[in-house]
Design an enzyme around this catalytic site. Sequence first.
Site, PDB file in Angstrom:
ATOM      1  N   THR A   1      -1.486  -0.290  -3.911  1.00  0.00           N
ATOM      2  CA  THR A   1      -2.875   0.044  -3.593  1.00  0.00           C
ATOM      3  C   THR A   1      -2.906   1.421  -2.944  1.00  0.00           C
ATOM      4  O   THR A   1      -2.106   1.723  -2.050  1.00  0.00           O
ATOM      5  CB  THR A   1      -3.509  -1.012  -2.683  1.00  0.00           C
ATOM      6  OG1 THR A   1      -2.733  -1.165  -1.488  1.00  0.00           O
ATOM      7  CG2 THR A   1      -3.559  -2.363  -3.400  1.00  0.00           C
TER       8      THR A   1
ATOM      9  N   THR B   1     -10.380  -2.315   8.204  1.00  0.00           N
ATOM     10  CA  THR B   1      -9.607  -3.483   8.607  1.00  0.00           C
ATOM     11  C   THR B   1      -9.757  -4.601   7.589  1.00  0.00           C
ATOM     12  O   THR B   1     -10.866  -4.952   7.194  1.00  0.00           O
ATOM     13  CB  THR B   1     -10.076  -3.990   9.985  1.00  0.00           C
ATOM     14  OG1 THR B   1     -10.021  -2.927  10.927  1.00  0.00           O
ATOM     15  CG2 THR B   1      -9.194  -5.127  10.473  1.00  0.00           C
TER      16      THR B   1
ATOM     17  N   ASN C   1       0.855  -1.190   0.000  1.00  0.00           N
ATOM     18  CA  ASN C   1       0.000   0.000   0.000  1.00  0.00           C
ATOM     19  C   ASN C   1       0.890   1.239   0.000  1.00  0.00           C
ATOM     20  O   ASN C   1       2.112   1.136  -0.164  1.00  0.00           O
ATOM     21  CB  ASN C   1      -0.991  -0.027   1.168  1.00  0.00           C
ATOM     22  CG  ASN C   1      -0.313   0.041   2.535  1.00  0.00           C
ATOM     23  OD1 ASN C   1       0.873   0.386   2.645  1.00  0.00           O
ATOM     24  ND2 ASN C   1      -1.042  -0.298   3.580  1.00  0.00           N
TER      25      ASN C   1
ATOM     26  N   ASP D   1     -15.387   0.251   8.014  1.00  0.00           N
ATOM     27  CA  ASP D   1     -14.213  -0.257   8.718  1.00  0.00           C
ATOM     28  C   ASP D   1     -13.221  -0.749   7.672  1.00  0.00           C
ATOM     29  O   ASP D   1     -13.543  -1.641   6.884  1.00  0.00           O
ATOM     30  CB  ASP D   1     -14.636  -1.397   9.659  1.00  0.00           C
ATOM     31  CG  ASP D   1     -13.480  -1.992  10.456  1.00  0.00           C
ATOM     32  OD1 ASP D   1     -12.327  -1.563  10.271  1.00  0.00           O
ATOM     33  OD2 ASP D   1     -13.744  -2.901  11.268  1.00  0.00           O
TER      34      ASP D   1
ATOM     35  N   SER E   1      -8.725   5.088  -1.614  1.00  0.00           N
ATOM     36  CA  SER E   1      -9.807   5.636  -2.438  1.00  0.00           C
ATOM     37  C   SER E   1      -9.329   6.072  -3.821  1.00  0.00           C
ATOM     38  O   SER E   1     -10.142   6.275  -4.727  1.00  0.00           O
ATOM     39  CB  SER E   1     -10.455   6.827  -1.725  1.00  0.00           C
ATOM     40  OG  SER E   1      -9.510   7.865  -1.531  1.00  0.00           O
TER      41      SER E   1
ATOM     42  N   ALA F   1      -9.058  -4.660   4.470  1.00  0.00           N
ATOM     43  CA  ALA F   1      -9.315  -4.290   3.078  1.00  0.00           C
ATOM     44  C   ALA F   1      -8.141  -4.681   2.187  1.00  0.00           C
ATOM     45  O   ALA F   1      -8.330  -5.233   1.087  1.00  0.00           O
ATOM     46  CB  ALA F   1      -9.588  -2.797   2.967  1.00  0.00           C
ATOM     47  N   GLY F   2      -6.921  -4.405   2.641  1.00  0.00           N
ATOM     48  CA  GLY F   2      -5.738  -4.781   1.867  1.00  0.00           C
ATOM     49  C   GLY F   2      -5.621  -6.283   1.707  1.00  0.00           C
ATOM     50  O   GLY F   2      -5.275  -6.786   0.633  1.00  0.00           O
ATOM     51  N   ASP F   3      -5.921  -7.034   2.777  1.00  0.00           N
ATOM     52  CA  ASP F   3      -5.869  -8.488   2.707  1.00  0.00           C
ATOM     53  C   ASP F   3      -6.915  -9.026   1.726  1.00  0.00           C
ATOM     54  O   ASP F   3      -6.668  -9.989   1.001  1.00  0.00           O
ATOM     55  CB  ASP F   3      -6.108  -9.094   4.087  1.00  0.00           C
ATOM     56  CG  ASP F   3      -5.012  -8.740   5.076  1.00  0.00           C
ATOM     57  OD1 ASP F   3      -3.870  -8.504   4.634  1.00  0.00           O
ATOM     58  OD2 ASP F   3      -5.295  -8.692   6.283  1.00  0.00           O
TER      59      ASP F   3
END
Length: 305
Positions: free
Chosen positions: A221, A249, A185, A247, A224, A251-253
């Site tokens: 990544t 939490t 990210n 939330d 937004s 999101a990257g995974d």
Amino acid sequence: MPAKVVVVGSLNMDLVTRASRLPRAGETLIGQTFATVPGGKGANQAVACARLGADVSMVGCVGTDAYGTQLRDALQVEGIDCQAVSTVAGSSGVALIVVDDSSQNAIVIVAGSNGELTPASLQAFDAVLQAADVIVCQLEVPMDTVAHALERGRELGKTVILNPAPASGPLPAEWYASVDYLIPNESEATALSGVTVDSIESAKVAATQLIQAGAGKVIITLGSQGALFADGQGFEHLPAPKVKAVDTTAAGDTFVGGFAAALANGKSEAEAIRFGQVAAALSVTRAGAQPSIPTLHDVQGFVPS
């Protein structure tokens, strides 16, 4: 039969509290809610892969505490092969997570049993790696274990994905040659490249450096702002779907798991990135780590707002 994804990484029990804002140093806040939720970047990515259409095996360690049983059970409910999830003496990994009213979070991780995942552990389950089409790694287990997984993946001719999270500095130079897709990210790309990534243009500079370091392809990544794909020949910016975040939490995974599942099942890189983006967008509309991860049906039915 769906393609096989093997995830080498962490399993944590997430201890999650919500508060109006994140606490400052030395400050005590009154929280709003508390929950224990199965998590860990490795387990989250394995669950995402499984829910999003891949046949998945997990390689990791849990402790002899109650959390260890709960973490293994949570994976098995998803149909994930846990033959390579070992139980070791002591506590399981935990993550202490505070989520504020704007859906931002702060996380402290205690490795626990994740620190016991060694190169020897991987060697004992080498047959699991051999059965993979795609191998996915992160940085919540010992670095020499990650190095072994990356190198073994290259030796076996597998597609190797590294999500360098959490990252506090550059990766070992010799790792890059084993990585087909490096997926940081913004903050992780900054730590790896030394370039402050806060825009699409700065992401291009960072991605160029990471390609020059030897990574096969890079996907940064950008929340937004979407995602930036770089392959040494050029760049492609893929905007993010518009949703209302609750939330962030996992999101990257979810993105990494969705990308890996789609790629393993024959999608093009651009299709796999978009698939991962939709999955991640859906995940931020729900609370929690693994509970927020959508299914293949959810993604297929997604209509942008």
